[in-house]
Design an enzyme around this catalytic site. Structure first.
Site, PDB file in Angstrom:
ATOM      1  N   PHE A  95      66.041  89.557  34.889  1.00 54.37           N
ATOM      2  CA  PHE A  95      66.477  88.306  34.250  1.00 54.37           C
ATOM      3  C   PHE A  95      67.529  88.614  33.192  1.00 54.37           C
ATOM      4  CE2 PHE A  95      66.359  84.849  31.169  1.00 54.37           C
ATOM      5  CZ  PHE A  95      66.514  83.757  32.023  1.00 54.37           C
ATOM      6  N   ASP A 123      70.037  95.706  29.356  1.00 57.49           N
ATOM      7  CA  ASP A 123      69.759  94.393  28.789  1.00 57.49           C
ATOM      8  C   ASP A 123      68.494  94.521  27.953  1.00 57.49           C
ATOM      9  OD1 ASP A 123      68.841  91.879  28.195  1.00 57.49           O
ATOM     10  OD2 ASP A 123      69.304  91.015  30.154  1.00 57.49           O
ATOM     11  N   LYS A 163      67.213  87.487  21.198  1.00 58.39           N
ATOM     12  CA  LYS A 163      65.811  87.196  20.893  1.00 58.39           C
ATOM     13  C   LYS A 163      65.388  87.703  19.500  1.00 58.39           C
ATOM     14  CE  LYS A 163      64.000  85.900  25.321  1.00 58.39           C
ATOM     15  NZ  LYS A 163      64.500  86.391  26.601  1.00 58.39           N
TER      16      LYS A 163
HETATM   17  C1  PLP Z   1      65.657  85.882  27.399  1.00 57.97           C
HETATM   18  C2  PLP Z   1      66.473  86.874  28.096  1.00 57.97           C
HETATM   19  C3  PLP Z   1      67.838  86.663  28.356  1.00 57.97           C
HETATM   20  C4  PLP Z   1      68.530  85.357  28.040  1.00 57.97           C
HETATM   21  O1  PLP Z   1      68.599  85.097  26.686  1.00 57.97           O
HETATM   22  P1  PLP Z   1      69.029  83.627  26.190  1.00 57.97           P
HETATM   23  O2  PLP Z   1      69.070  83.750  24.704  1.00 57.97           O
HETATM   24  O3  PLP Z   1      67.988  82.686  26.704  1.00 57.97           O
HETATM   25  O4  PLP Z   1      70.351  83.329  26.793  1.00 57.97           O
HETATM   26  C5  PLP Z   1      68.560  87.687  28.928  1.00 57.97           C
HETATM   27  N1  PLP Z   1      67.975  88.847  29.255  1.00 57.97           N
HETATM   28  C6  PLP Z   1      66.670  89.086  29.039  1.00 57.97           C
HETATM   29  C7  PLP Z   1      66.099  90.422  29.400  1.00 57.97           C
HETATM   30  C8  PLP Z   1      65.865  88.113  28.474  1.00 57.97           C
HETATM   31  O5  PLP Z   1      64.564  88.334  28.288  1.00 57.97           O
END
Ligand code: PLP
Length: 404
Positions: free
Chosen positions: A139, A224, A253
């Site tokens: 994700f 990521d 986050k």
């Molecule tokens: C939550 C998340 C995203 C997206 O972040 P947003 O602030 O919602 O755009 C991207 N990568 C990972 C691994 C995430 O957990």
């Protein structure tokens, strides 16, 4: 408007229906506790989806937010600003990186990372090198580029033609990655612990093998760390525990402790290709967000807090194991630090939502990660008392689901 009744029904009337929020509406929070409109109190093991790393309304963050809010909120990137420069300095000092780029969310941080990787490959190797490889169940956010790089087609289908040259392979399968990598690969994008996909850790040697394949094919390795970064796994960033250094890292986050901010970190050599005008964001790196993130970063980047995450992981693991001993519903507890996933066994397969609802009924907020995993991502400084009380509520919720 000020006298109008603000109810959950109003959501269905005035909000685009892309979310299905819970029936209760939280109105205030303190530490790891929240209260709803009826003044019912909840223990928060969800942390706003791994965002509220210091709980709700931490005095240090509130203080900095108030102070900065009376000085300067926004100037755009026509000017730089002191909080952004301080935060960038601290982040590059603490990591492999030499340069930072700020934006407002995880998706935007990844969008910047993917554009950077494509531009770097174009400038150094030519047009043919444009393939991005990512992982099934991964994700990376909800913009069209990032959701397409994400490994669940169900989220990217149905919006017309997708950005091209993006391939997916199974996580933890090094042969599959080796089979599709070539000199046309410009980047491999991975979460060093898959969050949304089900709280799945990489095998110890796997990440090193991914790094070697990237080196062999002159591809950039993008981590990521939007969910795993800033203390979540007990390291400042998860890569630090893996013995592997990425070329580009994204964070969001926990970075803002609840204030929206994202960051992309990289080396000077790679950053060079993002010359003036190649990328940007109006709000990115605004003084309010950066001031709050700097205060959160200062607190989290200490051995006391990071060690405390490991300690809390043990409280959770012990508590969950005791619950499972009685009720036999989890086949495994996965994850690291305070990103933990209880994987349901065959008997309760795909019923994570039922556990989430039962927990909410017991005044406990938890998350799911897919249909089969109950996920915890609480404050990194949650107290022993709150963990104990939260787990007692979780036990009552589990008992209700198990006893039907
Ligand atoms: C939550 C998340 C995203 C997206 O972040 P947003 O602030 O919602 O755009 C991207 N990568 C990972 C691994 C995430 O957990």
């Amino acid at each position: 408007m000020s006298g109008m009744a603000v109810t959950r029904e109003l959501f269905d009337q005035v909000m685009v229906p892309n979310y299905a929020p819970a029936q209760v509406i939280p109105v205030r929070g303190q530490g790891a506790r929240l209260w709803d409109q009826e003044n019912r109190e909840y223990i928060d093991f969800a942390g706003g989806i791994a965002v509220n790393c210091l709980g709700h309304c931490h005095p240090a963050l509130v203080g900095v937010l108030k102070e900065q809010s009376e000085k300067l909120w926004h100037v755009s990137n026509v000017f730089t600003n002191e909080p952004a420069l301080r935060l960038a300095s601290k982040m590059v000092d603490a990591t492999f990186a030499d340069k930072a780029y700020f934006c407002n969310s995880g998706a935007e941080a990844n969008e910047a990372a993917f554009k950077l990787a494509r531009r770097y490959a174009l400038d150094h190797y030519g047009e043919e090198k444009n393939q991005i490889i990512a992982f099934n169940q991964g994700f990376h956010g909800r913009t069209f580029f990032t959701v397409t790089v994400g490994g669940q087609a169900i989220y990217s289908d149905g919006f017309g033609p997708k950005p091209g040259q993006i391939s997916h392979v199974d996580y933890n399968d090094i042969e599959a990655l080796a089979a599709i990598m070539s000199q046309r690969t410009c980047a491999v994008v991975m979460e060093p612990l898959q969050g949304e996909g089900g709280v799945i850790s990489p095998e110890p040697e796997y990440v090193k093998a991914v790094r070697e394949l990237c080196d062999k094919h002159n591809a950039l390795l993008i981590f990521d760390e939007v969910q795993t970064g800033v203390g979540r796994t007990g390291a400042l960033f998860a890569y630090m525990d893996l013995g592997v250094t990425p070329d580009i890292l994204t964070s969001a986050k926990s970075l803002g402790g609840g204030f929206p901010i994202g960051a992309m970190l990289t080396t000077s050599e790679i950053a060079k290709v993002l010359t003036p005008g190649t990328h940007g964001s109006t709000y990115g790196g605004n003084p309010l967000a950066c001031a709050v993130a700097e205060a959160a970063f200062d607190m989290i980047n200490t051995s006391a807090i990071l060690h405390g995450v490991k300690e809390r992981e043990a409280w959770f693991r012990d508590g969950i194991a005791a619950i499972n001993e009685k009720y036999q519903c989890f086949e495994q507890v996965r994850g690291k630090g305070l990103l933990l996933g209880c994987v349901l066994n065959e008997q309760f397969k795909d019923r994570a939502k039922d556990f989430l609802q039962a927990a909410l009924d017991e005044q406990l907020m938890v998350l799911v990660a897919g249909a089969n995993v109950i996920r915890f991502a609480p404050s990194l400084v949650i107290s022993h008392e709150d963990v104990t009380e939260g787990l007692a509520r979780f036990e009552r919720a589990v008992a209700k689901v198990v006893q039907g």
